[in-house]
Scaffold this active site. Structure first.
Site, PDB file in Angstrom:
ATOM      1  N   ASN A   1       0.714  -1.267   0.117  1.00 47.55           N
ATOM      2  CA  ASN A   1      -0.002   0.096   0.047  1.00 47.55           C
ATOM      3  C   ASN A   1       0.744   1.249   0.063  1.00 47.55           C
ATOM      4  O   ASN A   1       0.276   2.519  -0.379  1.00 47.55           O
ATOM      5  CB  ASN A   1      -1.005   0.052   1.124  1.00 47.55           C
TER       6      ASN A   1
ATOM      7  N   LYS B   1      12.662  -6.631   0.963  1.00 51.51           N
ATOM      8  CA  LYS B   1      11.936  -7.551   0.196  1.00 51.51           C
ATOM      9  C   LYS B   1      10.451  -6.741  -0.069  1.00 51.51           C
ATOM     10  O   LYS B   1       9.871  -6.748   0.945  1.00 51.51           O
ATOM     11  CB  LYS B   1      11.543  -8.907   0.468  1.00 51.51           C
TER      12      LYS B   1
ATOM     13  N   GLY C   1       2.637  -5.800   7.170  1.00 50.66           N
ATOM     14  CA  GLY C   1       1.693  -6.425   6.388  1.00 50.66           C
ATOM     15  C   GLY C   1       0.636  -6.997   7.293  1.00 50.66           C
ATOM     16  O   GLY C   1       0.428  -6.479   8.488  1.00 50.66           O
ATOM     17  N   SER C   2       0.160  -8.168   6.871  1.00 48.93           N
ATOM     18  CA  SER C   2      -1.163  -8.745   7.476  1.00 48.93           C
ATOM     19  C   SER C   2      -0.891  -9.143   8.937  1.00 48.93           C
ATOM     20  O   SER C   2       0.312  -9.926   9.202  1.00 48.93           O
ATOM     21  CB  SER C   2      -1.982  -9.581   6.646  1.00 48.93           C
ATOM     22  N   VAL C   3      -1.894  -9.477   9.706  1.00 48.32           N
ATOM     23  CA  VAL C   3      -1.527 -10.361  11.011  1.00 48.32           C
ATOM     24  C   VAL C   3      -1.179 -11.786  10.886  1.00 48.32           C
ATOM     25  O   VAL C   3      -0.217 -12.333  11.495  1.00 48.32           O
ATOM     26  CB  VAL C   3      -2.737 -10.201  11.974  1.00 48.32           C
ATOM     27  N   PRO C   4      -2.017 -12.646   9.884  1.00 46.58           N
ATOM     28  CA  PRO C   4      -1.512 -13.932  10.005  1.00 46.58           C
ATOM     29  C   PRO C   4      -0.020 -14.098   9.523  1.00 46.58           C
ATOM     30  O   PRO C   4       0.560 -14.852   9.945  1.00 46.58           O
ATOM     31  CB  PRO C   4      -2.561 -14.609   8.976  1.00 46.58           C
ATOM     32  N   THR C   5       0.352 -13.186   8.552  1.00 43.93           N
ATOM     33  CA  THR C   5       1.809 -13.289   8.084  1.00 43.93           C
ATOM     34  C   THR C   5       2.819 -12.910   9.377  1.00 43.93           C
ATOM     35  O   THR C   5       3.862 -13.455   9.564  1.00 43.93           O
ATOM     36  CB  THR C   5       2.152 -12.487   7.023  1.00 43.93           C
TER      37      THR C   5
ATOM     38  N   GLU D   1       4.438  -4.290  12.050  1.00 50.59           N
ATOM     39  CA  GLU D   1       3.507  -3.274  11.631  1.00 50.59           C
ATOM     40  C   GLU D   1       2.168  -4.073  11.096  1.00 50.59           C
ATOM     41  O   GLU D   1       2.405  -4.329   9.865  1.00 50.59           O
ATOM     42  CB  GLU D   1       4.075  -2.147  10.879  1.00 50.59           C
TER      43      GLU D   1
ATOM     44  N   CYS E   1      -3.550   0.623   6.854  1.00 56.20           N
ATOM     45  CA  CYS E   1      -3.592  -0.266   8.063  1.00 56.20           C
ATOM     46  C   CYS E   1      -4.290   0.793   9.167  1.00 56.20           C
ATOM     47  O   CYS E   1      -4.898   0.207   9.921  1.00 56.20           O
ATOM     48  CB  CYS E   1      -2.411  -0.728   8.544  1.00 56.20           C
TER      49      CYS E   1
ATOM     50  N   GLU F   1     -10.978  -6.003   9.322  1.00 56.03           N
ATOM     51  CA  GLU F   1     -10.419  -5.241   8.472  1.00 56.03           C
ATOM     52  C   GLU F   1     -10.649  -5.582   7.061  1.00 56.03           C
ATOM     53  O   GLU F   1     -10.404  -6.564   6.485  1.00 56.03           O
ATOM     54  CB  GLU F   1      -8.923  -5.073   8.550  1.00 56.03           C
TER      55      GLU F   1
ATOM     56  N   GLU G   1       7.970   2.541  14.385  1.00 53.45           N
ATOM     57  CA  GLU G   1       8.698   3.272  13.237  1.00 53.45           C
ATOM     58  C   GLU G   1       8.536   4.532  13.567  1.00 53.45           C
ATOM     59  O   GLU G   1       7.759   5.125  14.055  1.00 53.45           O
ATOM     60  CB  GLU G   1       7.945   2.502  11.962  1.00 53.45           C
TER      61      GLU G   1
END
Ligand SMILES: NC(=O)C1=CN([C@@H]2O[C@H](COP(=O)(O)OP(=O)(O)OC[C@H]3O[C@@H](n4cnc5c(N)ncnc54)[C@H](O)[C@@H]3O)[C@@H](O)[C@H]2O)C=CC1
Ligand SMILES: C[N+](C)(C)CCCC(=O)O
Length: 560
Positions: free
Chosen positions: A223, A246, A298-302, A320, A354, A457, A534
């Site tokens: 994003n 990455k 990124g996302s919560v599961p990752t 984050e 986010c 989300e 951050e």
């Protein structure tokens, strides 16, 4: 900023390119000097290009012919290692990279394998040897020069970001401004990073050294591709670390500009490397034994998986993650500011943010007035070609994500929410945009706290409005979520404003505004939204470690 005489030559060429580049992007008729083109832009442009292109092929290898919507294509290679662009030595899996505005494939991404990841880490490790021994002031100079170059190439980088992400050019320029400000901020801090001196009995003393961690890995979301890379690399490099970054496989392009700029600004080759790829490449990075730290957006599961991998190597992590943040509008607010705040909290970057305040709690007394005004303003948001100056909302990142957002809206209706405006797919009149990933921004009324659209989300342009009656009630409902990234309150009562934000369980709170990003302020989440910070001074803690040195000035008193 004025250029040094040594830079004048190359700078004037770059400026010429930038003017042409912006003119093409706007589709406007401007000549090389930026003045309205009396000879007609279309005829004038080929002459400029004939002059510039041979030079550009050398200067700007990642940019192909044209950058107007529907024309850009990206040349290989897309990895950056040891100060230059390289093909990955292994991997092989390929992914299509899209221009969301048109649905066109602009390049193929070669996902890096384990060997390529290792080479990038080794390249960073070698650069770390020299960089970690430089003084803070030396690092400051490189970061300041990099900031200056980003600022100078702002329009060019913003255009790349818009082409690959789909956000409006107006917003992309703001993202790039925040990015160079972040580099300037950490350049400023680099020279003042220091330890402490602590007096001990008998003339002995101790001191602390603030030391870098080593090779840091940054893994980004799609994003804010360029901004995320800057939010991670600026504090990392300021502290004396090297980085392997990455980006998301959806947005691999703009970060290459950052890599080139760091090298041009004088960073040692290999200090900032880019490996392209998806899940597998990310896993190789996280498992690599020479990686000292992982910073993930990124996302919560990752995020959960990243933490598990990091745990195996006892690597510190910054996470984050996602959010479902509350925005609380009290009846004593300035209605105009609150409406503007709610739009800022929901519709930047097509709602793919986010920290968005997607649960908009409105005090019942002003529910109707507020809702009417928010709907009126939402309906006026101009959706369309993101490179057009008057567009305020571009295209979502890809077709599967657009469909996911649409499913959330369908489910919200089934659960009793009322679509007050938007929510439908949008097909622009311009034929070249007809396969783009557009939708109309949506406001949902009649929402309840237990609905999926209020709990999950959505990461799209969908605002849910929820009425409330008392301060106590709204604070409790606002906190009733697994997330804790951000929160906002609009009121003219200063005691109430501070009382409410103190009670919110969220890392980033706004009073009478929303979604602004001063780089001086720490940013990060509570609860499932992650940890670590951050931006601001706080980020230094997450990219450095303290060494304590205990100095004996007398004799050793042994117990043996
Ligand atoms: N808190 C924050 O600052 C932000 C959070 N987000 C969150 O990110 C999500 C959207 O971004 P996505 O890119 O779809 O998230 P994602 O979690 O799917 O991917 C993020 C990054 O992680 C990489 N990745 C995926 N699986 C991995 C694995 N097993 N090991 C290592 N790397 C892996 C991806 O290639 C990508 O670069 C949203 O849920 C949003 O809330 C997005 C932007 C900012
Ligand atoms: C820049 N801002 C505050 C709108 C969003 C930053 C967090 C994100 O990457 O989603």
């Amino acid at each position: 900023p004025p250029a040094s005489p040594a830079r004048q030559g190359s700078r004037s060429l770059r400026e010429a390119w930038r003017e042409e580049f912006s003119a093409q992007a706007r589709g406007g008729a401007t000549c090389r000097r930026g003045a309205p083109c009396r000879r007609g832009g279309a005829r004038c442009r080929p002459m400029v290009l004939a002059f510039l292109l041979p030079r550009l092929c050398r200067l700007q290898p990642c940019l192909a012919m044209s950058t107007a919507t529907g024309t850009f294509s990206m040349q290989q290679p897309l990895n950056y290692r040891a100060g230059g662009r390289v093909e990955p030595v292994d991997g092989g899996q390929t992914e299509d990279v899209y221009e969301p505005a048109t649905g066109r494939v602009i390049t193929k991404l070669l996902c890096s394998g384990e060997k390529e990841v290792d080479l990038a880490v080794q390249s960073a490790k070698a650069a770390f040897q020299t960089w970690s021994r430089t003084s803070g002031m030396e690092r400051c100079r490189v970061l300041l020069e990099a900031a200056r170059l980003i600022r100078e190439r702002r329009d060019e980088i913003a255009t790349l970001e818009t082409i690959n992400n789909g956000k409006s050019i107006l917003e992309a320029r703001v993202d790039i401004d925040i990015s160079w400000q972040c580099l300037e901020y950490y350049a400023g801090l680099a020279g003042s990073l220091a330890g402490e001196h602590i007096q001990l009995p008998g003339g002995s003393f101790g001191y602390t050294r603030r030391e870098p961690l080593g090779v840091c890995v940054g893994i980004g979301a799609w994003n804010y591709p360029f901004q995320i890379a800057c939010w991670k690399s600026a504090p990392a490099l300021a502290c004396g670390n090297a980085m392997v970054f990455k980006p998301s496989p959806f947005t691999p392009i703009s970060v290459l500009k950052l890599a080139e700029i760091f090298t041009e600004a004088g960073a040692p080759k290999g200090l900032f490397n880019v490996v392209q790829g998806g899940v597998a490449t990310g896993q190789f990075l996280c498992h690599h034994p020479d990686v000292a730290k992982i910073s993930f957006t990124g996302s919560v599961p990752t995020g959960v998986k990243i933490m598990e991998m990091a745990a195996k190597g006892i690597k510190p992590v910054t996470l984050e993650l996602g959010g479902k943040s509350p925005l609380i509008i009290f009846s004593d607010c300035s209605l105009e500011n609150a409406v503007n705040g709610a739009l800022m909290a929901n519709f930047l970057t097509q709602g793919e943010v986010c920290c968005n305040g997607t649960r908009v709690f409105v005090e019942r007394k002003i529910l109707d007035t507020f809702t009417k005004e928010v709907v009126k303003r939402t309906q006026k948001i101009k959706v369309g070609d993101p490179l057009q100056e008057d567009t305020r909302m571009g295209a979502l990142i890809n077709r599967p994500h657009l469909e996911r957002v649409q499913r959330f809206i369908k489910q919200a209706k089934e659960q009793g929410a009322q679509v007050l405006c938007g929510g439908d797919l949008y097909v622009p009149d311009d034929p070249k945009l007809k396969n783009g990933f557009y939708m109309q921004p949506c406001v949902l009324g009649n929402c309840r706290d237990d609905m999926t659209c209020v709990q999950e989300e959505i990461f799209g342009p969908v605002m849910s409005i929820l009425p409330f009656d008392t301060e106590e009630e709204v604070v409790e409902r606002a906190n009733n979520t697994k997330f804790g990234l951000a929160g906002g309150v609009f009121t003219r009562d200063i005691q109430k404003a501070h009382r409410v934000v103190a009670a919110l369980k969220a890392g980033m709170c706004f009073i009478n505004n929303y979604n602004i990003s001063p780089v001086e302020l720490p940013f990060g989440g509570y609860k499932s939204s992650g940890f670590g910070r951050e931006n601001g001074r706080a980020a230094i803690e997450y990219y450095s470690q303290l060494k304590t040195v205990c100095v004996e000035m007398g004799d050793v008193e042994s117990v043996f």
